[in-house]
Design a protein around this motif. Structure first.
Motif, mmCIF file in Angstrom:
data_model
loop_
_atom_site.group_PDB
_atom_site.id
_atom_site.type_symbol
_atom_site.label_atom_id
_atom_site.label_comp_id
_atom_site.label_asym_id
_atom_site.label_seq_id
_atom_site.Cartn_x
_atom_site.Cartn_y
_atom_site.Cartn_z
ATOM 1 N N THR A 157 34.350 39.433 0.637
ATOM 2 C CA THR A 157 36.049 38.667 -0.506
ATOM 3 C C THR A 157 35.784 39.031 -2.188
ATOM 4 O O THR A 157 36.055 38.855 -2.350
ATOM 5 C CB THR A 157 36.084 37.686 0.092
ATOM 6 N N ASN A 166 42.538 45.159 -2.867
ATOM 7 C CA ASN A 166 43.226 43.710 -2.592
ATOM 8 C C ASN A 166 43.997 43.140 -1.547
ATOM 9 O O ASN A 166 43.330 42.645 -0.816
ATOM 10 C CB ASN A 166 44.438 43.497 -3.650
ATOM 11 N N ASP A 167 43.995 44.778 -0.281
ATOM 12 C CA ASP A 167 44.206 44.874 0.804
ATOM 13 C C ASP A 167 42.971 44.357 1.800
ATOM 14 O O ASP A 167 42.997 43.457 2.437
ATOM 15 C CB ASP A 167 44.838 45.605 1.498
ATOM 16 N N LYS A 205 42.773 49.517 -7.404
ATOM 17 C CA LYS A 205 42.778 47.978 -7.293
ATOM 18 C C LYS A 205 43.599 47.683 -5.575
ATOM 19 O O LYS A 205 43.489 46.821 -4.868
ATOM 20 C CB LYS A 205 44.131 47.564 -8.762
ATOM 21 N N GLU A 206 44.953 47.934 -5.714
ATOM 22 C CA GLU A 206 45.923 47.878 -4.196
ATOM 23 C C GLU A 206 45.078 48.092 -2.881
ATOM 24 O O GLU A 206 44.654 47.005 -2.373
ATOM 25 C CB GLU A 206 47.053 49.314 -4.275
ATOM 26 N N ASP A 239 37.507 41.066 -5.027
ATOM 27 C CA ASP A 239 37.698 40.715 -5.636
ATOM 28 C C ASP A 239 37.466 41.159 -7.437
ATOM 29 O O ASP A 239 38.227 41.738 -8.707
ATOM 30 C CB ASP A 239 38.233 39.327 -5.935
ATOM 31 N N SER A 261 40.643 42.549 0.802
ATOM 32 C CA SER A 261 39.923 41.533 0.296
ATOM 33 C C SER A 261 40.944 40.454 0.838
ATOM 34 O O SER A 261 40.027 39.506 1.864
ATOM 35 C CB SER A 261 40.521 41.519 -0.747
ATOM 36 N N ASP A 262 42.243 41.093 1.117
ATOM 37 C CA ASP A 262 43.259 39.854 2.044
ATOM 38 C C ASP A 262 42.925 39.971 3.457
ATOM 39 O O ASP A 262 42.505 39.031 4.631
ATOM 40 C CB ASP A 262 44.497 40.720 1.953
ATOM 41 N N ALA A 302 38.195 45.270 -7.883
ATOM 42 C CA ALA A 302 39.732 45.228 -8.226
ATOM 43 C C ALA A 302 39.545 45.286 -9.756
ATOM 44 O O ALA A 302 41.421 45.285 -10.412
ATOM 45 C CB ALA A 302 40.116 44.346 -6.904
ATOM 46 N N TYR A 303 38.976 43.604 -9.715
ATOM 47 C CA TYR A 303 39.618 42.676 -11.234
ATOM 48 C C TYR A 303 39.039 44.490 -12.611
ATOM 49 O O TYR A 303 39.927 44.448 -13.101
ATOM 50 C CB TYR A 303 38.825 41.482 -11.624
#
Length: 604
Positions: free
Chosen positions: A425, A445-446, A441-442, A429, A448-449, A432-433
């Motif tokens: 995770t 983030n998905d 990035k999207e 993150d 990571s979720d 993505a940053y």
């Protein structure tokens, strides 16, 4: 240099009791402790009061004044005062770590209290005897003594000693690993102490609750009670209690993997316990710190504290051994005198022995035959009981092994898979940053979720897996937390209804399956029902536990809709538990999913 300092420190520790004793006031000093005109009972009470004051800082001085009070009360045949003196002296020896001397004094006090007809006092002595037996690892004797204390205090209506007995019994069950039962006894104790406004007593109850919740893996509840105990002990300047409270918080933090917090708490406890010469606790903290540093790979610190533990343990043992040898020497001298007297009497009576020899021999033969018969019968009874006990012990050992294995697997899941998911995770993150590509990035983030959700699911599985059985209200609490989160995110009103007894207990498999079904049904209602209200309800009905999730949404025709993975998995989960899952819905009238689980009578 280090050896030299160690030798000097050892010498000072050895001479300290003598220096303290030399500094005590003389019996004839003019400190206002006694005057010739005072009654013996008043003087004895004054000595006891002085001993009680020294219990906070100087155990040798406390022993001195308690012995003076006992000597005076024994001369005046003041049984209860003499017993009280014995108990106070025994407490001082207990905190010095000399448990054999303490136990002998407690037994003498119990006899005196019984002779005086003082049931509250006798209950107090049996409470302390039970605590010492527990310290020595003899749980059966400890439980027997504490039940005797509970019975005596109940007969006399002494609420304080009843509360102490409940609290001490709870510690036995904690050490046996029966944590839920221990919590019940602590609650019995705390209810009484609240009636008595006994803040100090409540602080010890809160410690016991903290320990038991920690053993059950409920760290937040554990720290909540330990901090309540700490606040009371700070308020009352209870240094013994403060030392134990910080030690307990350190052990809970260590068990939760909070190394720095654990060391800080234990260092504070160590400073206090050494300042008040609470050697038994100091020894325990040394050993705990040694194990803590060893677990972190800090071998130098681990070895240092283990050496300190060994040195303190040896010093306590040597002191106790010296006192035992002195007692044995006194007993030997007494026995030798008795032997000489017996020899003289034997010489006088020898002429009369032969006259009764034949009759005595015949009588002995008869008695021996009777005894042999009784012995054989008792032996058979004993062997039967022993076989039953061995069988029960084997069953308990198997249960403990299963429980330990379950805990080990839970720890491995948390420490290995949990750590890996956390690392994944964090990496996602971070990536993505850094990226400037919005699609990437999207996507990151998905993913990571998804990893966070997997971590959440893992924690929920560990939560259900760690206990042999769990009260149903813990499942209710977990579902309420979940519905609260969904409601706050979607704005949909979600009502939870709880109509079940707190006595119902569920296995790990039952808990996790009912929770997963509730999660799936609630998520489906939010996604597809298009309703404004959802209701989650659990109730007991005709020997079955029923969980129902109902919404006022658009509904559907079950005959026309093919079951997806979610609905199929809900049914499969209930089939695994020998239960059933029903899906009731009509177009325009909402949907209701009902999971029904038959429970054995033993779980209620």
């Amino acid at each position: 240099m280090r050896k030299s300092l160690s030798g000097i420190l050892t010498l000072i520790l050895c001479l300290l009791p003598l220096l303290l004793w030399a500094g005590l006031p003389s019996p004839d000093s003019n400190e206002g402790i006694q005057t010739e005109s005072e009654e013996d009972s008043i003087r004895a009470e004054r000595y006891l009061s002085r001993a009680g004051e020294f219990m906070k800082s100087d155990y040798d001085s406390a022993i001195f004044w308690a012995q003076r009070a006992r000597s005076l009360s024994s001369e005046s045949d003041l049984l209860s005062l003499s017993a009280k003196s014995l108990m106070l002296e025994g407490n001082a020896w207990y905190f010095k770590g000399v448990h054999d001397s303490s136990l002998a004094l407690y037994f003498r006090a119990a006899e005196l209290y019984r002779s005086a007809g003082d049931e509250p006092g006798e209950a107090y002595s049996w409470n302390e005897i039970g605590v010492l037996y527990r310290k020595q690892g003899d749980m059966d004797k400890a439980l027997e003594a504490l039940e005797k204390a509970l019975d005596l205090s109940a007969k006399s209506g002494d609420l304080e000693q009843m509360a102490n007995a409940y609290n001490n019994i709870s510690v036995i069950y904690t050490m046996k690993g029966e944590f839920e039962k221990a919590i019940q006894y602590v609650h019995n104790s705390s209810r009484i102490k609240k009636k008595l406004n006994d803040e100090i007593g409540l602080s010890y109850d809160y410690v016991n609750l903290g320990i038991n919740f920690a053993e059950l893996g409920q760290i937040d509840s554990s720290l909540y009670y330990l901090k309540k105990s700490l606040a009371i002990r700070k308020k009352n300047a209870d240094r013994h209690g403060l030392a134990m409270a910080y030690a307990n918080m350190g052990e809970v933090a260590a068990g939760d993997g909070q190394f720095e917090k654990a060391v800080a708490y234990l260092d504070t406890a160590l400073d206090i316990s050494r300042s008040i010469q609470y050697k038994d606790l100091t020894k325990h903290i040394y050993r705990t710190l040694s194990g803590l540093y060893e677990g972190e790979g800090m071998s130098d610190s681990a070895l240092l504290y283990y050496k300190r533990y060994g040195e303190l343990k040896d010093s306590i043992f040597n002191k106790a051994r010296s006192e035992q040898l002195l007692e044995l020497q006194t007993k030997y001298d007494t026995a030798e005198k008795d032997r000489l007297i017996a020899e003289k009497e034997l010489a006088v009576k020898k002429r009369n022995i032969w006259l009764g020899l034949f009759g005595g021999g015949f009588f002995l033969l008869v008695v021996s035959l009777v005894y042999l018969g009784i012995y054989n019968r008792k032996k058979q009874e004993f062997l039967k009981k022993e076989a039953v006990l061995k069988e029960e012990l084997a069953r308990k050992e198997m249960q403990n092994r299963i429980k330990n294995e379950r805990l080990r697997i839970s720890r491995d899941l948390h420490d290995n898979i949990g750590a890996e998911l956390t690392l994944i995770t964090s990496a996602l993150d971070s990536k993505a940053y850094e990226t400037r590509d919005e699609r990437e990035k999207e996507w990151l983030n998905d993913v990571s979720d998804y990893a966070r959700q997997a971590m959440s699911d893992l924690r929920e599985t560990i939560w259900a897996f760690k206990s042999d059985n769990m009260p149903v209200h813990e499942l209710v609490a977990r579902v309420r937390a979940f519905t609260g989160k969904i409601s706050s995110m979607t704005g949909i009103e979600i009502e939870t209804k709880d109509d079940v007894s707190e006595d119902i207990r569920l296995t790990p498999g039952q808990v996790i399956n009912l929770y997963r079904i509730s999660q799936e049904a609630l998520q489906n209602a939010v996604k597809y029902a298009n309703g404004k209200k959802i209701c989650w309800e659990i109730k007991w009905e005709s020997g079955q536990l029923c969980v129902a999730i109902t919404d006022n949404g658009v509904g559907f025709d079950p005959e026309k809709i093919k079951k997806g993975y979610g609905l199929s998995h809900m049914c499969e989960r209930m089939e695994e538990l020998n239960g059933r899952c029903e899906i009731r819905s009509r177009v325009g009238e909402g949907t209701s999913i009902v999971a029904t689980l038959p429970l054995a009578e033993s779980t209620i």
